[in-house]
Design a protein around this motif. Structure first.
Motif, PDB file in Angstrom:
ATOM      1  N   ILE A  11       0.831  -1.208   0.000  1.00  0.00           N
ATOM      2  CA  ILE A  11       0.000   0.000   0.000  1.00  0.00           C
ATOM      3  C   ILE A  11       0.864   1.256   0.000  1.00  0.00           C
ATOM      4  CG2 ILE A  11      -1.786   1.293   1.228  1.00  0.00           C
ATOM      5  CD1 ILE A  11      -2.743  -1.345   2.413  1.00  0.00           C
ATOM      6  N   ILE A  72      -3.945   2.248   5.060  1.00  0.00           N
ATOM      7  CA  ILE A  72      -4.440   2.982   3.898  1.00  0.00           C
ATOM      8  C   ILE A  72      -4.138   4.470   4.052  1.00  0.00           C
ATOM      9  CG2 ILE A  72      -6.255   1.291   3.497  1.00  0.00           C
ATOM     10  CD1 ILE A  72      -8.266   3.224   4.595  1.00  0.00           C
ATOM     11  N   PRO A  73      -4.135   5.229   2.959  1.00  0.00           N
ATOM     12  CA  PRO A  73      -3.807   6.662   3.021  1.00  0.00           C
ATOM     13  C   PRO A  73      -4.642   7.402   4.062  1.00  0.00           C
ATOM     14  CG  PRO A  73      -3.936   5.939   0.744  1.00  0.00           C
ATOM     15  CD  PRO A  73      -4.398   4.783   1.573  1.00  0.00           C
ATOM     16  N   LYS A  98     -15.150   7.096   2.031  1.00  0.00           N
ATOM     17  CA  LYS A  98     -13.742   7.221   1.646  1.00  0.00           C
ATOM     18  C   LYS A  98     -12.956   5.993   2.090  1.00  0.00           C
ATOM     19  CE  LYS A  98     -13.375  12.288   1.688  1.00  0.00           C
ATOM     20  NZ  LYS A  98     -12.713  13.457   2.333  1.00  0.00           N
ATOM     21  N   TYR A  99     -13.235   5.545   3.298  1.00  0.00           N
ATOM     22  CA  TYR A  99     -12.521   4.384   3.829  1.00  0.00           C
ATOM     23  C   TYR A  99     -12.831   3.140   2.999  1.00  0.00           C
ATOM     24  CZ  TYR A  99     -10.670   0.955   7.097  1.00  0.00           C
ATOM     25  OH  TYR A  99      -9.952  -0.069   7.655  1.00  0.00           O
ATOM     26  N   LYS A 101     -13.839   2.973  -0.003  1.00  0.00           N
ATOM     27  CA  LYS A 101     -13.265   3.107  -1.346  1.00  0.00           C
ATOM     28  C   LYS A 101     -11.817   2.635  -1.351  1.00  0.00           C
ATOM     29  CE  LYS A 101     -12.294   6.524  -4.965  1.00  0.00           C
ATOM     30  NZ  LYS A 101     -12.384   7.968  -5.342  1.00  0.00           N
ATOM     31  N   GLU A 102     -11.042   3.065  -0.350  1.00  0.00           N
ATOM     32  CA  GLU A 102      -9.648   2.638  -0.246  1.00  0.00           C
ATOM     33  C   GLU A 102      -9.559   1.142   0.063  1.00  0.00           C
ATOM     34  OE1 GLU A 102      -6.975   4.269  -0.942  1.00  0.00           O
ATOM     35  OE2 GLU A 102      -7.990   6.170  -1.340  1.00  0.00           O
ATOM     36  N   LYS A 105     -10.216  -0.751  -3.101  1.00  0.00           N
ATOM     37  CA  LYS A 105      -9.036  -0.611  -3.957  1.00  0.00           C
ATOM     38  C   LYS A 105      -7.952  -1.606  -3.557  1.00  0.00           C
ATOM     39  CE  LYS A 105      -5.634   2.895  -5.344  1.00  0.00           C
ATOM     40  NZ  LYS A 105      -5.206   4.316  -5.141  1.00  0.00           N
ATOM     41  N   CYS A 208      -6.285   5.296  10.568  1.00  0.00           N
ATOM     42  CA  CYS A 208      -5.883   6.062   9.388  1.00  0.00           C
ATOM     43  C   CYS A 208      -6.595   7.410   9.294  1.00  0.00           C
ATOM     44  CB  CYS A 208      -6.152   5.250   8.120  1.00  0.00           C
ATOM     45  SG  CYS A 208      -7.904   4.908   7.853  1.00  0.00           S
TER      46      CYS A 208
END
Length: 268
Positions: A11, A72-73, A98-99, A101-102, A105, A208
């Motif tokens: 990641i 994650i970012p 948002k979480y 989505k990551e 991914k 995160c």
């Protein structure tokens, strides 16, 4: 090179992953161009490297599943004081989106991974990693919702501070304060609370998600200042009221004495 990949976070170090794989492909191309090796002759060699890549990817994939919420970012959020209460911005549902989505991914990395042997069979080979690790997925969703729950309650640590926003300070002081010592005690307590407020963090890290708590701290400092101003004003008002009462009493007493004296003179 494959050993390097095993120790690289898929990641956070995705750029390094891509660089190493690109370097491996360059070596293969060099074998074709410089040494005249045919693709058919190199196929067993390429399959071997794809299997090694699979092992490296699986190590990072499984490790990522277990610690995804911290890997994650970073997602930024902030606490703002609105309508007499703290509110999370963006709203919790947006942060959750948002979480996830990551997270999606990350889970699809094997599906999009390209090995050394560029073929549909190789693509399916890497994509199968997700299915083979499917039993680990429930923990990802559990940890995601645990993170959301913690975010929903991030404002609770400030609840005791912000109770001042829910009361009419002037009415409360007028009702509860009866002597000078009441103000003195509260001024001392307020001074101590001011020192505590200085230690309130301006940033809260929850896995995160980084929550900017400056809005909460500023609101608390403003409420403490409001309490100080109210204590000061009500103390002055109380003093003035008492002085007026004393003056009225003295004036009344003086008038009474004068009247008695006047009556005594006429009585003689």
């Amino acid at each position: 090179m494959v050993m390097d990949l095993i120790n690289l976070d898929i990641i956070k170090d995705v750029t390094k992953w891509k660089a190493i794989i690109t370097k491996m492909r360059s070596k293969i191309m060099e074998e074709e161009i410089v040494h005249g090796a045919s693709k058919s002759n190199m196929k067993p060699w390429l399959i071997h490297w794809d299997r090694q890549l699979y092992k490296a990817l699986q190590v990072q994939y499984q490790w990522g599943i277990e610690s995804l919420q911290t890997q994650i970012p970073l997602i930024s959020a902030q606490l703002v004081f609105m309508q007499q209460k703290l509110q999370l911005r963006p709203p919790i549902e947006e942060i959750r989106m948002k979480y996830y989505k990551e997270m999606t991914k990350f889970l699809r990395i094997p599906e999009k991974f390209k090995g050394m042997l560029d073929s549909e069979q190789t693509s399916r080979f890497f994509a199968s990693m997700a299915d083979r690790n499917g039993t680990r997925f429930p923990s990802i969703y559990e940890k995601a919702e645990q993170l959301v729950d913690r975010l929903c309650s991030v404002d609770e640590q400030f609840a005791d501070w912000l109770v001042l926003a829910q009361v009419d300070l002037e009415d409360l002081i007028e009702e509860k304060f009866t002597k000078a010592n009441d103000w003195e005690t509260q001024f001392k307590l307020l001074k101590a609370k001011g020192r505590e407020a200085e230690k309130i963090p301006t940033e809260i890290r929850i896995d995160c998600v980084v929550v900017n708590a400056s809005g909460a701290k500023n609101a608390i400092e403003e409420l403490l200042q409001r309490l100080y101003d109210t204590l000061t004003w009500t103390l002055k008002h109380s003093i003035n009221t008492n002085l007026q009462t004393i003056n009225q009493f003295l004036s009344q007493a003086s008038f009474t004495r004068s009247l008695d004296l006047y009556l005594n003179i006429f009585a003689k």
